[in-house]
Design a protein around this motif. Sequence first.
Motif, short mmCIF file in Angstrom:
data_model
loop_
_atom_site.label_atom_id
_atom_site.label_comp_id
_atom_site.label_asym_id
_atom_site.label_seq_id
_atom_site.Cartn_x
_atom_site.Cartn_y
_atom_site.Cartn_z
N VAL A 99 0.86 -1.19 0.00
CA VAL A 99 0.00 0.00 0.00
C VAL A 99 0.89 1.24 0.00
O VAL A 99 1.81 1.33 0.83
N ASP A 100 0.62 2.19 -0.90
CA ASP A 100 1.40 3.44 -0.92
C ASP A 100 0.80 4.40 0.10
O ASP A 100 -0.34 4.85 -0.06
N PRO A 101 1.57 4.73 1.15
CA PRO A 101 0.99 5.58 2.21
C PRO A 101 0.64 6.98 1.72
O PRO A 101 -0.15 7.67 2.36
N ASP A 102 1.20 7.42 0.61
CA ASP A 102 0.95 8.79 0.16
C ASP A 102 -0.31 8.92 -0.70
O ASP A 102 -0.95 9.96 -0.71
N PRO A 233 -6.54 -12.72 -5.78
CA PRO A 233 -6.12 -12.29 -7.12
C PRO A 233 -7.12 -11.32 -7.76
O PRO A 233 -8.33 -11.56 -7.73
N GLY A 234 -6.61 -10.25 -8.30
CA GLY A 234 -7.46 -9.30 -9.04
C GLY A 234 -8.33 -8.44 -8.15
O GLY A 234 -9.20 -7.70 -8.65
N MET A 235 -8.14 -8.51 -6.83
CA MET A 235 -9.06 -7.78 -5.94
C MET A 235 -8.50 -6.46 -5.41
O MET A 235 -9.26 -5.55 -5.08
N ALA A 236 -7.16 -6.37 -5.28
CA ALA A 236 -6.61 -5.13 -4.71
C ALA A 236 -7.06 -3.92 -5.51
O ALA A 236 -7.35 -2.85 -4.96
N GLU A 237 -7.20 -4.09 -6.83
CA GLU A 237 -7.55 -2.93 -7.66
C GLU A 237 -9.02 -2.56 -7.60
O GLU A 237 -9.41 -1.54 -8.12
N ARG A 238 -9.85 -3.42 -6.94
CA ARG A 238 -11.26 -3.05 -6.86
C ARG A 238 -11.78 -3.10 -5.41
O ARG A 238 -12.99 -3.21 -5.20
N THR A 239 -10.89 -2.99 -4.45
CA THR A 239 -11.32 -3.11 -3.05
C THR A 239 -10.93 -1.89 -2.23
O THR A 239 -9.78 -1.43 -2.30
N LEU A 240 -11.88 -1.40 -1.45
CA LEU A 240 -11.59 -0.42 -0.40
C LEU A 240 -11.66 -1.15 0.93
O LEU A 240 -12.69 -1.74 1.27
N THR A 241 -10.55 -1.16 1.65
CA THR A 241 -10.47 -1.86 2.93
C THR A 241 -10.55 -0.85 4.06
O THR A 241 -9.76 0.10 4.11
N VAL A 242 -11.49 -1.08 4.97
CA VAL A 242 -11.72 -0.16 6.08
C VAL A 242 -11.35 -0.84 7.39
O VAL A 242 -11.67 -2.02 7.60
N HIS A 260 -8.08 2.10 2.87
CA HIS A 260 -7.05 2.10 1.84
C HIS A 260 -7.53 1.31 0.64
O HIS A 260 -8.43 0.47 0.73
N GLY A 261 -6.93 1.64 -0.49
CA GLY A 261 -7.32 0.99 -1.74
C GLY A 261 -6.57 1.65 -2.88
O GLY A 261 -5.67 2.47 -2.63
N PRO A 262 -6.90 1.32 -4.11
CA PRO A 262 -6.20 1.92 -5.24
C PRO A 262 -6.38 3.45 -5.24
O PRO A 262 -7.42 3.95 -4.79
N ALA A 263 -5.37 4.15 -5.73
CA ALA A 263 -5.35 5.62 -5.61
C ALA A 263 -6.61 6.26 -6.17
O ALA A 263 -7.13 7.22 -5.58
N GLU A 264 -7.13 5.73 -7.28
CA GLU A 264 -8.29 6.42 -7.87
C GLU A 264 -9.53 6.28 -7.00
O GLU A 264 -10.34 7.20 -6.88
N LEU A 265 -9.67 5.14 -6.33
CA LEU A 265 -10.81 4.99 -5.41
C LEU A 265 -10.61 5.84 -4.17
O LEU A 265 -11.54 6.47 -3.67
N VAL A 266 -9.39 5.88 -3.66
CA VAL A 266 -9.11 6.70 -2.47
C VAL A 266 -9.31 8.18 -2.80
O VAL A 266 -9.81 8.95 -1.96
#
Length: 407
Positions: A99-102, A233-242, A260-266
């Motif tokens: 996960v990119d903290p920035d 597999p294939g889930m990190a790019e479509r998941t927001l984890t709370v 946290h999740g992919p930058a565009e969702l965040v």
Amino acid sequence: MPTSPPPGRWNDVARATGLLGPDGAVAQTIFAEMTALAARTGAINLGQGFPDVDGPEFIRTAAKDAIDAGRNQYPPGDGVPELRRAIADHQLRHYGLDVDPDTEVLVTTGATEALAASILALAGPGDEVVTLEPFYDSHAAGIALAGATHVPVPLTAEGFRLDAAALRAAVTPRTRLIVLNTPHNPTGTVLTRAELEQVAAIARESDAVVLTDEVYEHLTFGDAVHVPIATLPGMAERTLTVSSSGKTFSLTGWKVGWVHGPAELVTAVRTVKQFLTYTSGAPFQPAIARALGDDETPRALATSLAARRDLLCEGLTAAGFDVVVPQGTYFVVADGAHLLGRLGVADGHDLCRRLPELAGVVGVPVSAFCRPGSPTSAALASRVRFTFVKREDVLRDAVGRLHRLAS
Ligand code: PMP
Ligand code: GLN
């Protein structure tokens, strides 16, 4: 003067969460209602889930030190850098999630704000949001706030497991979000990797985003293992984890959570979140950054909670309830079906209102975690959720009191 509030979105929220009475009266959440009942009657509060001891001293001291060090003004909207870094490190260390903290982490005012902001950001009128049922009340409230349509998918009657066929049938081209909660409040179900793979397959096929509420991630018992769906597999790019520090470190009132999740969702969630609270918890954020380096505290809490779960489950069974033994969380769901007739109470809600006088204990009806009037609500009408996140002596006292129901 109007006798009830004017029309507005509040009305949808109240309806969605079962807080609007047939006479138009508006109730507070079931947790507030039952905590007030316990305070009024002196009953032991096994309703609202909060620990009766505070989290570790070193974390509390870190917050005091942060106040004294002048960390009292607005922290950055995304959260202080050391906390975002600690969240990313935590996800890597525990789950191998990179996960990119920035760009991929947002600190929020508890998990509650992370959930609300995520739903508001991604769903609106005409969209459908699928949840499991029973569900945590704020999930339904968030969907109502967004003006989206809530589609609950019942857990199985036997053992509260995922019904993958029902989930598949509930997902349509209008499904924007599938909201998960594991470990699950109120049932204590911890979804297995196999169950999560079924959810993941459905999400990928339907192109839905998964919003997963993992606030009890460290509170699993025995063989149960918490698997974040973002690791499949294939889930990190479509998941927001709370998640949130409240449960993990027994500091529920601090309300330091994150998503946290992919930058565009965040980015989408940040856009909404900054107009809900913008930011909060200036001295608590650096303290939680320190806490997140401590894996021993949550491990010890899970071990002691497992013993307290057993104590309460045995006590409830001896009192005449049927329990589904939870694999995680603070909670056990107990079925009072065999008691209701003899006690002269109609259902679990009625039982909860009468429990202080009958047994000097307070619980929460599971119907409060269901859509008002839904088949699941009817099927679970005799169930009550009790929390075991109380000191052992308090639980022993509660178990002794509950035994009065057996005679
Ligand atoms: N999700 C679930 C499943 C919960 O049980 C709770 C309540 N503790 C929350 C979210 C809210 O968490 P927070 O207090 O961090 O807002
Ligand atoms: N999460 C807590 C529970 O389930 C309650 C939090 C609240 O009062 N909203 O008991």
